[in-house]
Design a protein around this motif. Sequence first.
Motif, short mmCIF file in Angstrom:
data_model
loop_
_atom_site.label_atom_id
_atom_site.label_comp_id
_atom_site.label_asym_id
_atom_site.label_seq_id
_atom_site.Cartn_x
_atom_site.Cartn_y
_atom_site.Cartn_z
N ASN A 1 44.30 45.60 41.93
CA ASN A 1 43.13 44.91 42.48
C ASN A 1 42.90 43.54 41.87
OD1 ASN A 1 42.38 45.69 39.92
ND2 ASN A 1 40.95 47.27 40.62
N SER A 2 43.74 43.13 40.92
CA SER A 2 43.57 41.83 40.28
C SER A 2 44.92 41.31 39.84
CB SER A 2 42.62 41.96 39.07
OG SER A 2 42.63 40.76 38.30
N PRO B 1 41.56 44.60 47.08
CA PRO B 1 40.85 45.89 47.03
C PRO B 1 41.67 46.99 47.69
CG PRO B 1 39.40 44.12 47.78
CD PRO B 1 40.79 43.56 47.79
N PRO C 1 47.59 41.22 45.10
CA PRO C 1 46.41 41.97 44.64
C PRO C 1 45.28 41.92 45.66
CG PRO C 1 46.61 39.87 43.48
CD PRO C 1 47.86 40.03 44.29
N PRO D 1 46.89 50.87 40.71
CA PRO D 1 45.92 50.04 41.43
C PRO D 1 46.14 48.57 41.08
CG PRO D 1 44.83 51.89 40.36
CD PRO D 1 46.23 51.86 39.84
#
Length: 576
Positions: free
Chosen positions: A388-389, A412, A410, A386
């Motif tokens: 996401n950041s 969601p 990055p 993932p």
Amino acid sequence: MSVKHALSRGLELGRSLLQLGLFKPAGRVAAKLRGERLRVTRSTRTVQPQTFLPARFRFFRRSLSGLAAQLQSAAFRRGVGGGAPRNRAVFLAFGVGLGLIEQQLEEDRTSAALCQEIQAVFRKKKFQTPLKSFTLGYKLEDYVIGKQIGKGCNAAVYEAAAPFAAPAESGKCSLLELSQKETDDDNKKAGPLRFSATPSFPLAMKMMWNIGAGSSSDAILRSMSMELVPACSQALTEEQGEFALDGHFGMVPKRLTAHPNVITVYRAFTAEVPLLPGAQEESPDVLPARLNPLGLGSNRTLFLVMKNYSCSLRQYLGVCVPNRMQASVMLLQLLEGVDHLCKQGIAHRDLKSDNVLLEFDSTGCPRLVITDFGCCLAEDLGLKLPFNSCWVNRGGNACLMAPEVATAVPGPGVMIDYSKADAWAVGTIAYELFGQPNPFYSSEGLESRTYQEQQLPPLPASVPDDVQLVVMLLLRRNTRKRPSARVAANMLHISLWGKRVLASLDRVRTDGLKDWLLCQSAVVLLKGRGSGGSSVEAEIQRCFLANLDLEDLRAAVSFLMYGQEQWKSLLAHYTV
């Protein structure tokens, strides 16, 4: 489907009628296909669907062979009953086609069963560790530590020895001995060959630099748990094994099973940092304050005990140029190691020539192992991360970061897929294996974020076309067009040892491949009983046979058979 297309398919597939008896009475042919007595009129017996299935799904309850027989019988009845010629041809074409499809499916099931049987034979023999098993060595005082043999950005490696860890007899030769055997000046560079594992120090001890992880064993193991991914089951003591080791994302990292092309950590323990040879000069800042008042390190750290290999791949390529066969076998070993990682849901994420160690067998053939798993992704997330950041760690060595990883943005729900990232890095290392500079390392080199495939420098003309094709495919930006490490390894296996069977096939078929697989299995089994030949080649052939998969094998054959035409323009560009 048009009538013309149906007729053409029927003519192409109608050769099976010759095997069934074309000149027999049509009624007997239809009866033979149906497996029942001849019926000229429409049958009154119908197949009732099961109560839990809607009537529209009754077609799926019939096998292909049964459906083919019904269509062929319908064509015969329409011919006897005066049906339209168009309908007769369509029914006959589809009936014969479905019959041959069922025959092809049966051949596929037979081939898949053969692959599973070969897998079972070669998976029974586990990889033997190069060191004799030992039960001690969980304390730093158990070892005699020699000079420093390597240093990275987060650890230093020292040669070590212990009375309970005698090396197994393997018949390998060192790099120094190999240099004395070399007589061809074209296959070596000028310069001293001084990289060799000292027989009196069969082990290598890696001392991690502990800055900020604390001095408790629990905190150290949690912080550096990714280094334990290639550790064997006896690496930790029972007390240490009870720690809930956390990886990068708070989950217990996976453990790798043994493989000839992946490093094995035999012991892992924490101890106070000693003042080892060269530490004050090489890395004074990472020492604890009791050894260096200006040091930033903690009093305790993690120690890893491994086998002492002759040198790194970068050191070897700095003084030697492997010949064409050796370079191909080395490339194949890297792909086998990466495939082993992928099958267990682990991505290395820092693959480079510095993180590949090697030794030599009795014939002088290099044996490669992948090491340094500090940046790996080895958790329950599998090969997807993932993203996401921007603070999420994408891995080490930005120069050899695959395009899909380097260009990830990055956000969601964004996931980075690492399933083919390590295979891309192997494609870049292939340039170094064949005597060329890595195109992503030089000062004016390419960047994985922005390069185009036409910008890749050519490989030497002496590199076989099949190997060039593998390297080109591994460096494809589009992951859908890039083969997996398993498919690329299969391509090299077939190119090195199955060239004749590949030349004899006019399309993707399984009969010739089955004969070749059986012959290869017999040859490898006989090699295992004898002492001649290259043990490295025998190991990678066993890896190939232990990981047989029919679909992967067919994909490799398809790339090799049709790839030359598909990549003809690119091959012309890459060839010097």
